[in-house]
Every structure is written in C-alpha cells, then in structure tokens.
Scaffold this motif. Sequence first.
Motif, short mmCIF file in Angstrom:
data_model
loop_
_atom_site.label_atom_id
_atom_site.label_comp_id
_atom_site.label_asym_id
_atom_site.label_seq_id
_atom_site.Cartn_x
_atom_site.Cartn_y
_atom_site.Cartn_z
N ALA A 276 43.42 81.91 -0.70
CA ALA A 276 43.30 82.02 0.75
C ALA A 276 42.15 82.94 1.13
N ALA A 277 41.96 84.01 0.38
CA ALA A 277 40.95 85.01 0.75
C ALA A 277 39.55 84.67 0.24
N GLN A 278 39.43 84.20 -0.98
CA GLN A 278 38.11 84.01 -1.59
C GLN A 278 37.89 82.62 -2.17
N GLY A 279 38.89 82.10 -2.83
CA GLY A 279 38.70 80.86 -3.59
C GLY A 279 38.21 79.69 -2.77
N SER A 280 38.79 79.49 -1.61
CA SER A 280 38.37 78.37 -0.77
C SER A 280 36.95 78.57 -0.26
N ASN B 42 51.61 82.14 -5.35
CA ASN B 42 51.69 83.60 -5.47
C ASN B 42 52.49 84.05 -6.69
N THR B 43 53.25 83.16 -7.30
CA THR B 43 53.98 83.53 -8.52
C THR B 43 53.05 83.64 -9.72
N ILE B 44 51.83 83.07 -9.60
CA ILE B 44 50.84 83.15 -10.68
C ILE B 44 49.93 84.34 -10.39
N LYS B 45 49.84 85.25 -11.32
CA LYS B 45 48.98 86.43 -11.17
C LYS B 45 47.66 86.19 -11.88
N PHE C 53 45.78 90.12 -8.70
CA PHE C 53 46.06 89.49 -7.41
C PHE C 53 46.83 88.20 -7.62
N PRO C 54 47.75 87.88 -6.71
CA PRO C 54 48.42 86.57 -6.78
C PRO C 54 47.42 85.45 -6.49
N LEU C 55 47.59 84.32 -7.16
CA LEU C 55 46.65 83.21 -7.02
C LEU C 55 46.60 82.69 -5.58
N GLY C 56 47.74 82.60 -4.90
CA GLY C 56 47.78 82.13 -3.52
C GLY C 56 46.95 83.01 -2.61
N PHE C 57 47.08 84.32 -2.77
CA PHE C 57 46.30 85.26 -1.97
C PHE C 57 44.81 85.09 -2.26
N TYR C 58 44.47 84.97 -3.54
CA TYR C 58 43.07 84.82 -3.93
C TYR C 58 42.47 83.55 -3.34
#
Length: 95
Positions: free
Chosen positions: A60-64, A44-47, A53-58
């Motif tokens: 979890a929500a879409q990337g996987s 999440n520290t990477i935008k 959007f934070p990378l962790g959120f992305y």
Amino acid sequence: MPDSHNLREREEAHWRKTSRLMLINLGIWFLFGYVIHMFVVPLNTIKLPILGFPLGFYMAAQGSLIAFVVILFVFARQQDRIDREFGFAEDDQEG
C-alpha cells in the motif's frame, strides 16, 4: 493508390498491437492499484525480511508506486518498439 492501401493496413496493424499493449498494461495497473489493496489484511500476515514491515503495508505504501513507475517505463519501451516496427516512431517521421 497502392501506397495509401498499404499505409491503411500498417495503421490498422499498429493500432491492434497498440490496443493490446494498452489493455495488458491497464490490467497490470488494475492489479496493483486495486486488487492488491483488497487483500491488505491477509497480506499483513507475511512479514518482509527488510525491517519486518508487513507485506500489505509495504504494497500500500511503496510497492504499488514502484510498480506504476516500472509499468510506465516498460510501456514506453514496448510502444516505441511497436512504433518502429510499423514505421511510426517519432524519429522515423519525414519533414
């Protein structure tokens, strides 16, 4: 009887390649399904440059989910290639 021996060898070689492909794809699935999500907070520290959007959120929500769909199509193409190599493709069957 030589034909049945040759068929047996082809089946064993086909299964070895199919098993290897399956294990590799399961490893990639595990990476995107579990490992990435274990590191959501540091990620999440990477935008992302898109919408910030934070990378962790992305992930979890879409990337996987995107990775899973890509894995399915790549697996199907690779498995078809293996089936054709050993003469076990669906359209190669007689009768």
